[in-house]
Write a protein that holds these residues in place. Structure first.
Motif, PDB file in Angstrom:
ATOM      1  N   LYS A 106      22.744  33.731  52.380  1.00  0.00           N
ATOM      2  CA  LYS A 106      22.113  33.712  51.070  1.00  0.00           C
ATOM      3  C   LYS A 106      23.157  33.489  49.980  1.00  0.00           C
ATOM      4  N   ARG A 107      22.691  32.899  48.880  1.00  0.00           N
ATOM      5  CA  ARG A 107      23.581  32.626  47.764  1.00  0.00           C
ATOM      6  C   ARG A 107      23.682  33.864  46.868  1.00  0.00           C
ATOM      7  N   TYR A 108      24.926  34.159  46.451  1.00  0.00           N
ATOM      8  CA  TYR A 108      25.191  35.309  45.599  1.00  0.00           C
ATOM      9  C   TYR A 108      26.170  34.918  44.508  1.00  0.00           C
ATOM     10  N   LEU A 109      26.043  35.632  43.387  1.00  0.00           N
ATOM     11  CA  LEU A 109      27.102  35.606  42.382  1.00  0.00           C
ATOM     12  C   LEU A 109      28.130  36.647  42.806  1.00  0.00           C
ATOM     13  N   TYR A 110      29.414  36.311  42.728  1.00  0.00           N
ATOM     14  CA  TYR A 110      30.417  37.266  43.201  1.00  0.00           C
ATOM     15  C   TYR A 110      31.521  37.435  42.172  1.00  0.00           C
ATOM     16  N   SER A 111      32.200  38.556  42.330  1.00  0.00           N
ATOM     17  CA  SER A 111      33.431  38.818  41.582  1.00  0.00           C
ATOM     18  C   SER A 111      34.402  39.497  42.547  1.00  0.00           C
ATOM     19  N   TYR A 112      35.573  38.874  42.725  1.00  0.00           N
ATOM     20  CA  TYR A 112      36.550  39.368  43.703  1.00  0.00           C
ATOM     21  C   TYR A 112      37.787  39.855  42.954  1.00  0.00           C
ATOM     22  N   ARG A 113      38.276  41.094  43.383  1.00  0.00           N
ATOM     23  CA  ARG A 113      39.491  41.659  42.816  1.00  0.00           C
ATOM     24  C   ARG A 113      40.389  42.161  43.958  1.00  0.00           C
ATOM     25  N   THR A 114      41.669  41.961  43.744  1.00  0.00           N
ATOM     26  CA  THR A 114      42.633  42.422  44.774  1.00  0.00           C
ATOM     27  C   THR A 114      42.980  43.885  44.546  1.00  0.00           C
ATOM     28  N   LEU A 115      43.083  44.627  45.656  1.00  0.00           N
ATOM     29  CA  LEU A 115      43.506  46.026  45.661  1.00  0.00           C
ATOM     30  C   LEU A 115      44.728  46.147  46.565  1.00  0.00           C
ATOM     31  N   PRO A 116      45.424  47.240  46.460  1.00  0.00           N
ATOM     32  CA  PRO A 116      46.578  47.419  47.376  1.00  0.00           C
ATOM     33  C   PRO A 116      46.116  47.337  48.827  1.00  0.00           C
TER      34      PRO A 116
END
Length: 448
Positions: A106-116
């Motif tokens: 399925k199609r999604y809006l995403y937001s990706y952030r890096t963590l340790p």
């Protein structure tokens, strides 16, 4: 009327075309507005997902935790996992990013952030948010209001165009049946006003053409009557033994030639669509014209019990013999009709003038200026005197002018009237060959 149905169809077509154009414009406006609004809503949703991801990432960085998880809160999914497991969902697991991705097909809006040593992925399905629905409802209501306004404007525009056309169509039907029509109002857009103006001008020209045709036919009938009267007079005189057969046959032949010439002129007019008769130039003796005209009308003079005489010596002018005889005949006919029994009509040649005088009732002073106007004397005296058709004097006037001369009248009530024809003097006293140098001079039959 046979033109109404097409005009109604024209109005319907104009209404449909204008409404369709306005409706298409509204549809395009609404569609473009919906697309732009949807994009703006998607940007807002992406920004909302990004803020949520920033908040979670800030919390995890502040309180370092290596715990992984995959939770769903409403329609928002939050995934914290080692970065290598998130490779298939974001372009680069080592850099933060926002956009769209596919999760579980399925199609999604995403937001990706890096963590340790970890990665944070926040997913939210794209769709119509609660903020979008009120706007969509208002947009549809506006579209309906615009469509209603477009329908009213389309109807008004179609009616404003079709109404003048219908007026012209109805006026054309009336003009075709009743021959007259009141002028149409010149109003509306320039093109429609020009159409109404053109119709009014056409109606005026058509009325003038019909009147011209009527007058022309009356004039022709009057001209045909003159030679026919002479032929009849000589035929009756020949039967009574008043004329020698040679004299009668000669005059009848001359009048037959006049009839032939008139018919030829009429054929020329019909073929060439012009309004002119030919007028020749040759030396003409007015004294001979006076004697010839008197001889032709002696039978009529006897019928009216009027004395008819010719006077004068040689008087040479430059004119058309047939036309001068025609003028003299018309004037003599009028004088014989006006003169009471026992009266006298005198035809006299002097100088460049041919005078026809009678002892009839005469004319009033106010009538002299308009005596040669078509139908003037007929309209004024037609019920009191035998004044003919009302065209004879008009024909005399125009023929005289066509030959470079003029004709006038002097009269007083109870003392008769004298008509004077004056023509250019001839430099020669030798009659030319039959109209050898005939030229064409315009004489409008509609005014004859």
């Amino acid at each position: 009327m046979h033109l109404r149905s097409p005009l109604k169809s024209l109005r319907a077509r104009l209404f449909a075309a204008t409404l369709g154009a306005l409706a298409l414009t509204l549809a395009l406006t609404i569609g473009i507005g919906a697309v732009l609004t949807r994009r703006q809503v998607d940007r807002v949703q992406v920004a909302d997902v990004a803020r949520r991801a920033d908040d979670i990432a800030l919390q995890r960085r502040t309180s370092v935790s290596y715990k992984i998880g995959n939770s769903l809160s409403g329609d928002v999914r939050t995934i914290i996992d080692v970065r290598r497991r998130l490779v298939g969902y974001v372009p680069d697991v080592n850099r933060s990013s926002d956009g769209q991705t596919t999760y579980d097909g399925k199609r999604y809006l995403y937001s990706y952030r890096t963590l340790p040593s970890r990665g944070l992925l926040v997913l939210q399905p794209p769709g119509v948010s609660q903020a979008w629905r009120p706007f969509l409802r208002d947009l549809l209501l506006s579209a309906l209001a615009g469509a209603a306004l477009a329908a009213v404007l389309s109807f008004a525009l179609a009616r404003s165009i079709a109404r003048p056309l219908r007026r012209v169509a109805e006026a054309s039907d009336v003009l075709a049946t009743e021959l007259v029509h009141e002028p149409l109002p010149v109003e509306g857009p320039r093109e429609l006003a020009s159409l109404a103006q053109s119709f009014n001008e056409m109606a005026v020209q058509l009325a003038a053409s019909r009147e011209s045709e009527r007058n022309f036919l009356l004039s022709v009938s009057h001209e045909l009557k003159t030679p026919l009267t002479a032929i009849r007079g000589y035929a009756e005189g020949l039967g009574e033994g008043a004329f020698a057969p040679e004299d009668a046959s000669r005059t009848i032949l001359v009048e037959a030639h006049r009839l032939e010439r008139l018919v030829r002129d009429l054929l020329d007019l019909a073929r060439m669509n012009r309004r002119e008769f030919s007028v020749g130039r040759e030396p003409v003796d007015l004294a001979e014209v006076a004697r010839e005209a008197v001889a032709r009308h002696e039978a009529s003079a006897r019928t009216f019990s009027v004395s008819l005489t010719a006077e004068g010596d040689e008087s040479w002018v430059d004119a058309d013999l047939d036309r001068v005889l025609q003028i003299a005949s018309n004037l003599i006919e009028n004088a014989l009709r006006e003169t009471p029994p026992g009266g006298a009509v005198t035809v006299r040649a002097t100088g460049r003038q041919l005078l026809v005088g009678d002892t009839g009732p005469g004319l009033e002073a106010d009538d002299l200026a308009r005596a040669f106007d078509r139908f003037f004397l007929y309209d004024k005296y037609g019920r009191e005197r035998p004044v003919g058709s009302g065209l004879g004097l008009a024909i005399v006037k125009q023929l005289a002018v066509a030959m470079g001369g003029d004709v006038t009248v002097s009269s007083s009530v109870g003392a008769g009237a004298t008509f004077t024809l004056e023509l250019p003097r001839s430099p020669s006293r030798e009659p030319a060959q039959a109209n050898a140098d005939r030229r064409s001079t315009t004489v409008d039959p509609a005014r004859r």
